[in-house]
Design a protein around this motif. Structure first.
Motif, short mmCIF file in Angstrom:
data_model
loop_
_atom_site.label_atom_id
_atom_site.label_comp_id
_atom_site.label_asym_id
_atom_site.label_seq_id
_atom_site.Cartn_x
_atom_site.Cartn_y
_atom_site.Cartn_z
N ALA A 12 49.06 89.67 -11.13
CA ALA A 12 49.51 89.14 -9.84
C ALA A 12 48.66 89.66 -8.69
O ALA A 12 48.36 88.93 -7.73
CB ALA A 12 50.98 89.50 -9.62
N ALA A 13 48.23 90.91 -8.78
CA ALA A 13 47.36 91.47 -7.75
C ALA A 13 46.02 90.75 -7.71
O ALA A 13 45.43 90.55 -6.64
CB ALA A 13 47.15 92.96 -7.99
N GLU A 14 45.53 90.32 -8.88
CA GLU A 14 44.26 89.59 -8.93
C GLU A 14 44.41 88.18 -8.38
O GLU A 14 43.57 87.72 -7.59
CB GLU A 14 43.78 89.54 -10.38
N LEU A 15 45.47 87.48 -8.79
CA LEU A 15 45.61 86.05 -8.45
C LEU A 15 46.30 85.83 -7.11
O LEU A 15 46.17 84.76 -6.51
CB LEU A 15 46.40 85.34 -9.55
N GLU A 16 47.09 86.81 -6.67
CA GLU A 16 47.84 86.71 -5.41
C GLU A 16 48.73 85.48 -5.38
O GLU A 16 48.92 84.83 -4.35
CB GLU A 16 46.88 86.71 -4.20
N ASN A 17 49.29 85.16 -6.55
CA ASN A 17 50.16 83.98 -6.65
C ASN A 17 51.01 84.16 -7.91
O ASN A 17 50.49 84.24 -9.01
CB ASN A 17 49.31 82.70 -6.74
#
Length: 298
Positions: A12-17
């Motif tokens: 989630a931190a990588e994709l921000e979604n």
């Protein structure tokens, strides 16, 4: 802490979604939200802020992210290590070598070693020669091969083999020229070996005072430039065996004494070697019993 919570958080931190996170991890979006909330309850910090349809790490989330990544990386490394062991790699050999050794004599040695010891997993890293000793001393590798001796007090250095230094050039550049004239007409590519250049340059300059030099710090780059006709250079014989055999480079006779180039075996001292490392050292000593490097093809 459940690793799946960390995995969801890092993704989630990588994709921000959260929706994209759910798709990548094959989860329902409410499950992603539940994972993040559960992790926040464990840590006692809010990890994400919502910004429209996207999420952004909070200050606490940014601080926690590298810790989560390290935990997951350590888990992956442990699983990979056990998988390798299960597949039959019951021992490991870690080598650190200079780029020149890695591209000259090492391939043939490794081919023989892996054929004789198929259950040994071999790992290779390359470093410039002065850095090989510290790597060995740190325990990050078992056996080191370098073009200069180690000065680290927790290592020992032994000359494994020596080979002559040759003046080499492309066939077109070398045609019909005395070596002194050749150095007057072409760039001399220098600095590609850590040991012999300073003294050699002084000796050559006495014979040809109009030297034009170009410093290149790697032998593989030097050889490529020579093949393109950019200059001439003095290189260890073992580094140009293939190029000379294939006619891409030729030797130029020199009527002065040229240095010998040494390759050093660097080992930890006084730490004992594991079995795989001892077997490889035995192969090295058997391969160069007289301390002489690979010869030129007849």
């Amino acid at each position: 802490m459940d690793l799946k919570l960390l995995h969801t958080f890092v993704t989630a931190a990588e994709l921000e979604n959260f929706h994209q996170t759910a798709e990548r991890l094959y989860l329902a979006q409410p499950t992603v939200t539940a994972h993040i909330r559960q992790l926040e309850q464990i840590l006692g910090f809010h990890l994400f802020d919502r910004v429209g349809k996207r999420v952004r790490l909070t200050a606490a989330g940014r601080r926690f992210l590298p810790h989560a990544q390290r935990v997951l990386a350590a888990y992956d490394q442990a699983v990979n290590d056990m998988t390798a062991w299960w597949q039959g790699y019951d021992t490991r050999l870690q080598l650190v070598t200079s780029p020149l050794v890695a591209t000259s004599v090492l391939p043939g040695l490794l081919k023989r070693f892996t054929q004789e010891h198929p259950r040994v997993e071999v790992m290779i890293t390359t470093e410039v020669s002065p850095a090989v000793g510290p790597v060995i001393a740190s325990g990050a590798a078992h056996v080191g091969l370098a073009r200069s001796p180690s000065v680290h007090p927790d290592t020992s250095s032994t000359v494994l083999y020596t080979d002559p230094v040759l003046l080499v050039a492309s066939p077109a550049n070398a045609a019909g020229a005395h070596w002194v004239d050749l150095l007057g007409r072409h760039l001399l590519l220098t600095g590609n070996h850590p040991m012999y250049w300073d003294a050699l340059l002084m000796a050559v300059a006495e014979r040809q005072p109009h030297l034009r030099t170009l410093a290149v710090d790697r032998v593989d780059i030097t050889k490529r430039l020579l093949e393109e006709g950019l200059g001439v250079s003095f290189l260890p014989q073992s580094s140009v065996v293939r190029e000379l055999a294939e006619g891409r480079l030729v030797t130029v006779p020199v009527d002065m004494e040229l240095p010998l180039s040494a390759t050093y075996l660097i080992l930890p001292h006084p730490r004992e070697l594991p079995e795989a490392a001892r077997l490889f050292v035995d192969l090295l000593l058997q391969s160069f019993p007289d301390g002489v490097g690979p010869g030129l093809p007849q």
